[in-house]
Design a protein around this motif. Sequence first.
Motif, mmCIF file in Angstrom:
data_model
loop_
_atom_site.group_PDB
_atom_site.id
_atom_site.type_symbol
_atom_site.label_atom_id
_atom_site.label_comp_id
_atom_site.label_asym_id
_atom_site.label_seq_id
_atom_site.Cartn_x
_atom_site.Cartn_y
_atom_site.Cartn_z
ATOM 1 N N ARG A 130 0.858 -1.199 -0.081
ATOM 2 C CA ARG A 130 0.027 -0.107 0.015
ATOM 3 C C ARG A 130 0.908 1.422 -0.096
ATOM 4 N NH1 ARG A 130 0.160 -4.122 3.990
ATOM 5 N NH2 ARG A 130 0.497 -3.092 6.312
ATOM 6 N N GLU A 131 0.452 2.283 -0.316
ATOM 7 C CA GLU A 131 1.095 3.637 -0.555
ATOM 8 C C GLU A 131 0.069 4.587 0.154
ATOM 9 O OE1 GLU A 131 3.350 5.379 -4.482
ATOM 10 O OE2 GLU A 131 0.815 5.729 -4.338
ATOM 11 N N TYR A 132 1.046 5.547 0.660
ATOM 12 C CA TYR A 132 0.271 6.862 1.163
ATOM 13 C C TYR A 132 1.198 8.027 0.577
ATOM 14 C CZ TYR A 132 -1.997 3.806 4.428
ATOM 15 O OH TYR A 132 -3.050 3.070 5.282
ATOM 16 N N GLN A 133 0.386 9.074 0.432
ATOM 17 C CA GLN A 133 0.952 10.322 -0.208
ATOM 18 C C GLN A 133 0.734 11.557 0.599
ATOM 19 O OE1 GLN A 133 -0.642 9.846 -4.332
ATOM 20 N NE2 GLN A 133 1.297 9.068 -4.644
ATOM 21 N N GLU A 134 1.470 12.511 0.534
ATOM 22 C CA GLU A 134 1.289 13.955 1.187
ATOM 23 C C GLU A 134 1.877 14.805 0.076
ATOM 24 O OE1 GLU A 134 3.415 16.607 4.569
ATOM 25 O OE2 GLU A 134 3.368 14.380 4.928
ATOM 26 N N ASP A 135 1.052 15.876 -0.301
ATOM 27 C CA ASP A 135 1.612 17.095 -1.148
ATOM 28 C C ASP A 135 1.758 18.272 -0.498
ATOM 29 O OD1 ASP A 135 0.965 15.233 -2.908
ATOM 30 O OD2 ASP A 135 -0.884 16.014 -3.626
ATOM 31 N N ILE A 136 2.765 18.898 -1.001
ATOM 32 C CA ILE A 136 3.369 20.231 -0.353
ATOM 33 C C ILE A 136 3.253 21.415 -1.620
ATOM 34 C CG2 ILE A 136 5.089 21.532 1.101
ATOM 35 C CD1 ILE A 136 5.317 17.866 1.069
ATOM 36 N N ASP A 137 2.551 22.411 -1.558
ATOM 37 C CA ASP A 137 2.223 23.318 -2.293
ATOM 38 C C ASP A 137 3.241 24.435 -2.239
ATOM 39 O OD1 ASP A 137 1.136 25.074 -4.305
ATOM 40 O OD2 ASP A 137 -0.414 25.970 -2.956
ATOM 41 N N TRP A 138 3.552 24.777 -0.910
ATOM 42 C CA TRP A 138 4.709 25.919 -0.830
ATOM 43 C C TRP A 138 5.161 25.738 0.663
ATOM 44 C CZ3 TRP A 138 2.917 28.942 2.946
ATOM 45 C CH2 TRP A 138 1.836 29.220 2.962
ATOM 46 N N VAL A 139 6.327 26.300 1.245
ATOM 47 C CA VAL A 139 6.967 26.397 2.344
ATOM 48 C C VAL A 139 7.321 27.792 2.507
ATOM 49 C CG1 VAL A 139 9.171 25.533 1.687
ATOM 50 C CG2 VAL A 139 8.278 25.470 4.108
ATOM 51 N N PHE A 140 7.126 28.454 3.810
ATOM 52 C CA PHE A 140 7.710 29.737 3.762
ATOM 53 C C PHE A 140 8.237 29.923 5.400
ATOM 54 C CE2 PHE A 140 7.556 34.423 3.813
ATOM 55 C CZ PHE A 140 7.557 34.803 2.685
ATOM 56 N N PHE A 141 9.363 30.674 5.448
ATOM 57 C CA PHE A 141 9.720 31.172 6.670
ATOM 58 C C PHE A 141 10.201 32.691 6.726
ATOM 59 C CE2 PHE A 141 13.475 31.865 9.330
ATOM 60 C CZ PHE A 141 13.039 31.572 10.718
ATOM 61 N N ARG A 142 9.741 33.284 7.938
ATOM 62 C CA ARG A 142 10.255 34.871 7.835
ATOM 63 C C ARG A 142 10.875 34.812 9.324
ATOM 64 N NH1 ARG A 142 8.736 40.391 7.892
ATOM 65 N NH2 ARG A 142 10.356 41.268 9.305
ATOM 66 N N GLU A 143 12.285 35.128 9.377
ATOM 67 C CA GLU A 143 12.905 35.222 10.451
ATOM 68 C C GLU A 143 12.491 36.514 11.430
ATOM 69 O OE1 GLU A 143 17.229 34.151 10.668
ATOM 70 O OE2 GLU A 143 17.567 36.456 10.571
ATOM 71 N N GLY A 144 12.499 36.201 12.816
ATOM 72 C CA GLY A 144 12.470 37.411 13.610
ATOM 73 C C GLY A 144 11.063 37.948 13.865
ATOM 74 N N ALA A 145 9.877 37.263 13.470
ATOM 75 C CA ALA A 145 8.693 37.971 13.359
ATOM 76 C C ALA A 145 7.497 37.099 13.651
ATOM 77 C CB ALA A 145 8.606 38.881 12.226
ATOM 78 N N ALA A 146 6.629 37.120 14.426
ATOM 79 C CA ALA A 146 5.519 36.318 14.654
ATOM 80 C C ALA A 146 4.494 36.818 13.783
ATOM 81 C CB ALA A 146 5.265 36.186 16.003
#
Length: 332
Positions: A279-295
Amino acid sequence: MGQHRCLGAGILAASILIVGCSQQADPAAAQAPKPASPAAAAPAAGDVAVFFDDFNYPDLAAFQGNGWKARTETGHPGIKGATWSAEGLSFHADIADTHGGAVRMSSVTNGKADKTRQTQFCHARKYREGTYAARIFFRDAPSYGPDGDEVIQTFYAISPLKAPMDKNYSETDFEYLPNGGWGENSKPAMWTTSWDTFQLEPWTKVNEFTRHEGSYAGWRTLVLTVADKQLKYYVDGKLFSEHSSAVYPEDFMSINFNLWFMPKGADGSLGPVDSPEMREYQEDIDWVFFREGAALSTADVEKQVAELRGKQVAHLDNVKEQNPPLPSPCGL
């Protein structure tokens, strides 16, 4: 990771509506492919430290050319002796409701180590305080084969464990468990876990975790803020959990995604279903982002992603490495 085990788990300003977070249909239904947009030129001095990837890649070589690594090292977590391989990574320009495509992780098993291939990829170990974010398509069922395996679909940041109970160890996890796990029932649940430290033998952990039961299948926007000695996890713009200064990251971490199978007995886990079928399981990622020093809020994240896409920026990285650069093993 969860209350359990050990491997889990990245924007400028203003607001925008959160888009496409909860569709249940599989994204493999295609829209017209879009060409990958060019990478941004090196940003000018004084720009805020941002990392963004739209995952619009033609192949693995181009993906690796922007600093991503696929795990090949065997070992924890997952089924003991299982293979970790770039074979589980693929790139698709035709995934519906994405901006030119996404990266897909595909992991397979029949419950036995020699037939199990798990998938993980990571970026440089240079991230600590700031805002981490990703848009991910989770699934409740395998793409083929019998359902029921305790499978973990993730987005997380992690530093290497230098020694058992290492006090500088840092890890922050989003984990979706569609078939239960960590000794809980078989119902789907999202977990967030922030780690102070742990050791494998004997199993000892110091962490804080939150579990919310229910299906999270479909597109989800995940945001974590690490600021002011507090960690806040958000799913689709709603506060999911808050963790304290006791588990606040003390070391620089790499950004990771992985898809793996829980072994039988891990904190009471049932592990794989009893079937010899693959059996096979899948996960897709559209984009990733990081901004340093800010919430930043989810709306802030979505606006910044939209602005970058509007400028045809497919990849941006002006988050500085430490001096010298820290080793970034793509493993535990």
